[in-house]
Design an enzyme around this catalytic site. Structure first.
Site, PDB file in Angstrom:
ATOM      1  N   HIS A  57      41.661 -18.047  21.989  1.00 27.46           N
ATOM      2  CA  HIS A  57      42.629 -18.741  21.133  1.00 27.46           C
ATOM      3  C   HIS A  57      42.920 -20.173  21.624  1.00 27.46           C
ATOM      4  O   HIS A  57      44.051 -20.647  21.557  1.00 27.46           O
ATOM      5  CB  HIS A  57      43.943 -17.952  21.036  1.00 27.46           C
ATOM      6  N   ASN A 130      46.535 -11.333  13.699  1.00 28.96           N
ATOM      7  CA  ASN A 130      45.258 -11.941  13.317  1.00 28.96           C
ATOM      8  C   ASN A 130      45.199 -12.078  11.806  1.00 28.96           C
ATOM      9  O   ASN A 130      46.022 -11.504  11.081  1.00 28.96           O
ATOM     10  CB  ASN A 130      44.074 -11.088  13.794  1.00 28.96           C
ATOM     11  N   TYR A 340      49.218 -10.533  27.966  1.00 34.26           N
ATOM     12  CA  TYR A 340      49.639 -11.834  27.438  1.00 34.26           C
ATOM     13  C   TYR A 340      50.665 -12.525  28.341  1.00 34.26           C
ATOM     14  O   TYR A 340      50.498 -13.703  28.665  1.00 34.26           O
ATOM     15  CB  TYR A 340      50.150 -11.682  26.004  1.00 34.26           C
TER      16      TYR A 340
END
Length: 498
Positions: A57, A130, A340
């Protein structure tokens, strides 16, 4: 600003920003001196301007806006931002490709990430979604390998069709996502004409401990529009920042993009007997079984003031949740809730939540997270940094305390069921090809879409050197639809022979 004058980083005024202190002679040469603080500071900072690029990303557009609740959702969740129609929460949005680097073209065929931070009155809520409703894998241990297979070959340092298809033949549960990716949906025409989906199953919870399983859907009010493969490649060569530019210019001229936000809602009792494992990220819940219910509207209406501070330093995680929303037993979700924040601590530092773009707008009091690099606030002064203090007892938010206790005591039987059904997530069965087959039929309803999908696939598979691997790819798609496998083989072998 007009009243600002130039200083060094410590605030000391300086007479020039383009001169250096040198020991000079009549030849015109000069030696720079270590006493030149401005020069040393300028060079040292320049060498440290870049922070680690996101592993995935990396290339993204970003904007600010607001989420507005369109109805009272208190029948299914205690989340404050959904407590009444018309309630608004500020939002930061970052939309990215997944595999390519920050300098790559954003019209490259790829899944697009939809990372959104909602600054609610009960803390931050991150939606890390997404633009496809499903994903390539359902076992988190495969996630790094998936992404490596889509990136650069360790020897040639180029994208490589051989390792791409070798991974997917060996992990065929991703066939549903592959059909999405190589259809027109893999090359969205703009961010403004793109949908987004949670993919994961979440929970909406209430104070009494009851809950519903949910999936989020974000639908572009402007309508979904996609590019052909040829158009996407052409634009990639002409303007690799096309999607970034399109979103920025639309917002600048006041053409604010809008998305409607929905959830699918499933009762826990239904989950126990549903045809598909609801924690399997390679599957959708058909709308005929669980129709969409609108919960809000999203409007993006302000561009970043500075891309680095607002977008590059932004950090998002599925673990960032407010009361009324909770994780499910989805194994991919559980793993991402660790991965994350871990990536953000590596990339930005342990106090990344204090950066303005990440900081909550609601009050924050967490005295057990202290010190560390780049601590910006008063570090909680002399408040106890240990639990159980009688000198200054910690106060707790009663609603969370009550609902948390209810959740712990009220889900025992259902959690036993969860423990029984989440084993062997990566085993492949005929059920893994049912939904891709249905998608192939949907693509057939739009003139030429199946042909374009086959052409997109054949163009990529033709880069595979091994005939045995190409045959394995054809066999994989034949499990979805025999005609698809045969047509794909014919188109690919023609491209290889050309």
């Amino acid at each position: 600003m007009a009243d600002r004058y130039y200083t060094l980083a410590e605030g000391c005024p300086f007479a020039s920003n383009s001169s250096t202190v040198q020991l000079r002679n009549n030849s015109g040469g000069g030696l720079s001196l270590l006493q030149d603080t401005q020069l040393i500071e300028t060079l040292a900072h320049f060498s440290r301007e870049r922070i680690p690029e996101r592993v995935v990303h990396a290339k993204a557009a970003g904007a600010y806006g607001e989420f507005e609740a369109t109805s009272d959702c208190s029948d299914i969740t205690s989340a404050s931002f959904l407590s009444k129609a018309g309630k608004k929460s500020p939002v930061l949005l970052r939309v990215s490709t997944v595999g390519p680097e920050a300098g790559s073209a954003d019209t490259t065929r790829d899944v697009h990430g939809w990372a959104m931070k909602m600054y609610t009155d009960e803390g931050n809520l991150d939606w890390v979604f997404n633009n496809t409703p499903i994903f390539f894998v359902r076992d988190p241990i495969k996630f790094p390998s998936l992404n490596r297979s889509h990136k650069r070959h360790p020897t040639t340092h180029r994208p490589d069709a051989n390792m791409f298809w070798d991974f997917h033949v060996g992990n065929p549960e991703g066939i549903h996502e592959l059909l999405h990716l190589f259809s027109d949906r893999g090359t969205p025409k703009s961010i403004r004409s793109m949908n987004a989906y949670s993919g994961h199953t979440y929970k909406f919870t209430k104070e009494d401990g009851s809950f519903k399983y949910i999936k989020f859907h974000i639908k572009a009010a402007q309508g979904v529009k996609n590019m052909s493969s040829e158009e996407a490649v052409k634009i990639a060569g002409e303007n690799p920042d096309y999607l970034i530019q399109d979103l920025y210019e639309a917002i600048e001229k006041g053409d604010y993009p809008v998305w409607n936000v929905y959830v699918q809602v499933m009762d826990p009792a239904d989950a126990e007997k549903y045809r598909w494992n609801i924690f399997d990220m390679t599957k959708v819940w058909p709308h005929k079984d669980y129709p969409l219910r609108q919960i809000g509207k999203l409007t993006m209406n302000r561009n970043p003031r500075n891309y680095f501070t607002d977008i590059e330093q932004a950090a998002f995680s599925p673990s960032t949740m407010v009361p009324g929303i909770a994780p499910s037993a989805d194994p991919m979700l559980q793993a991402r809730m660790f991965a994350y924040p871990d990536a953000a601590r590596y990339r930005l530092g342990v106090n990344y939540q204090q950066l303005p773009t990440n900081a909550a707008k609601s009050p924050v009091y967490c005295p057990y997270q202290r010190d560390g690099a780049m601590r910006f606030d008063d570090n909680y002064g002399g408040d106890p940094n240990y639990v159980g203090s009688s000198l200054q007892p910690t106060k707790f938010y009663q609603e969370v305390k009550k609902s948390g206790a209810a959740r712990l005591s009220g889900l025992t039987e259902h959690e036993k069921w969860v423990g029984e059904v989440t084993n062997f997530q990566s085993q492949i069965s005929d059920e893994d090809f049912v939904q891709p087959a249905a998608l192939w039929e949907v693509l057939g309803k739009e003139p030429g879409h199946q042909d374009r999908t086959i052409a997109n696939l054949a163009g990529h598979i033709s880069g595979v050197r091994s005939p045995q691997l190409r045959n394995a790819v054809y066999a994989l798609f034949a499990k979805v639809n025999a005609d698809l496998g045969a047509r794909l083989k014919k188109a690919t072998e023609a491209a290889v022979s050309a």
